[in-house]
Design a protein around this motif. Sequence first.
Motif, short mmCIF file in Angstrom:
data_model
loop_
_atom_site.label_atom_id
_atom_site.label_comp_id
_atom_site.label_asym_id
_atom_site.label_seq_id
_atom_site.Cartn_x
_atom_site.Cartn_y
_atom_site.Cartn_z
N GLU A 42 56.91 47.10 25.16
CA GLU A 42 55.89 46.86 26.31
C GLU A 42 55.44 45.34 25.92
N ARG A 43 54.93 44.84 27.15
CA ARG A 43 54.15 43.46 27.30
C ARG A 43 54.36 42.43 26.15
N TYR A 92 53.51 57.86 22.70
CA TYR A 92 52.75 56.61 22.33
C TYR A 92 51.88 56.77 21.11
N ASP A 106 48.56 48.05 24.01
CA ASP A 106 48.60 46.93 24.72
C ASP A 106 48.18 45.52 24.37
N GLU A 166 42.34 47.98 28.32
CA GLU A 166 43.81 47.76 28.02
C GLU A 166 44.28 46.67 28.65
N GLY A 220 46.58 54.88 32.87
CA GLY A 220 48.05 55.13 32.80
C GLY A 220 48.89 54.04 33.43
N TRP A 221 49.69 54.82 34.46
CA TRP A 221 50.47 53.63 34.98
C TRP A 221 49.54 53.18 36.62
N GLN A 235 47.63 45.76 37.40
CA GLN A 235 47.10 45.62 36.10
C GLN A 235 47.38 44.27 35.43
N TRP A 256 52.68 48.53 39.15
CA TRP A 256 53.71 49.50 38.43
C TRP A 256 54.42 50.48 39.57
C1 DGJ Z 1 49.08 51.29 30.77
C2 DGJ Z 1 49.56 50.25 29.95
O1 DGJ Z 1 48.81 48.87 30.36
C3 DGJ Z 1 50.90 49.91 30.06
O2 DGJ Z 1 51.57 48.85 29.62
C4 DGJ Z 1 51.80 51.20 29.78
O3 DGJ Z 1 51.65 51.46 28.28
C5 DGJ Z 1 51.40 52.38 30.64
N1 DGJ Z 1 49.88 52.57 30.28
C6 DGJ Z 1 51.88 53.87 30.01
O4 DGJ Z 1 51.26 54.87 30.74
#
Ligand code: DGJ
Length: 392
Positions: A112-113, A138, A215, A264, A284-285, A321, A342
């Motif tokens: 991710e990211r 995670y 993140d 985050e 989360g998402w 986000q 997302w």
């Molecule tokens: C929020 C994070 O910012 C995303 O990058 C990802 O990790 C999701 N959570 C996963 O639920």
Amino acid sequence: MNRCYYLLLTLCFNIGLLQAQQKENTSFKPGEIWPDTDGEHINAHGGGVLYHKGTYYWFGEHKTTGRNGNRAMVGVGCYSSKDLNNWKNEGIALQVEEQDTTSDIIKGCIIERPKVVYNNKTKKFVMWFHLELKDQGYSAARTAVAISDTPVGPYTYLKSYRPNGGQWPLNMQEEWKHKTVKEADLKGWTDEWKKEVAEGLFIRRDFDKGQMARDMTVFVDDDGKAYHVHASEENLTLHISELSDDYLSFTGKWTVVAPAGHNEAPAICKYKGKYYMITSGCTGWDPNAARSFVSESIWGSWKALGNPAVGTGADLTFESQSTFILPVAGKKDAFIFMADRWRPKKPIDGRYIWLPLIFEDEKPVIRWQDEWTLESTFGKNKSQALGKADSK
Ligand code: DGJ
């Protein structure tokens, strides 16, 4: 005759198709399908942008269709652009490992990211990203690094780990280091618990094995020093860490920001000598309200400035986000807020929310716009807005 007619029809159809594919984007349309120069929706989520020698490079999570769409089935994608509107697919910059099941980045892990920075001393491109090991949810909470001689890659994977093992943060008081209170002794989310988090409950817990890193972003300062910023301590607290001169490791100098603040998706920029950070909450998402912070020094103290988004939709950051703050090259004080909308049920269909980030009364402000251009927002003359700044 029939055959000629058929050939002509096919030719016209193909020319039409080609023209449709090559149609230039002339503006930003946040939340809409964003076609690359082949006409395909850009696939670079949770991304970051590097500007190098007149070209922007956008790196992001390459999502796939199907139920594993949010896992790393392919790798990190890269696109290039001269104008920020039209992006050419440069392919996969960092490929997941397909054979060696012992590899940290085996297909099916979570990447991710990704953020890429250029190191002026070593002349290497360095990619950092959040890595979760395959089939471990995670829980690994690692940061990972890869390197390349060229911006578009291929990047060679180097290592992943939890950073800052055996190192106390700069703002950890001496007496906190010796506390013996444990998670099990406390009830979560009480004032007492939050105080203990602020006084190092999780930092002590993870001191030996290294601090959690989820993140993240990487920020390069004017003096060439780079900083890794990540959500740590079960996503409760942000950590900012100095990277080594070659950007490939942590120096052990780090600090804690907003303890127990549950931030985050950090993104950072520098404006008029001050550091500004935008983050999200942890849902989360699902989107939530963004937060913002300011500090005179990267090491703090960071002061909360509230939600930078204003107007209708601001309470959910326009259903997005944060992922990166992009300084527009050659244009002083022009920034783009980059965020992800997302789509966890169909990750490949995730949308990009790019909006101007402006400063009002020394606070970052983001307003929704259905459509906007660099020229109308940051200056009429395109060459004025693009192309002069060096890569950072
Ligand atoms: C929020 C994070 O910012 C995303 O990058 C990802 O990790 C999701 N959570 C996963 O639920």
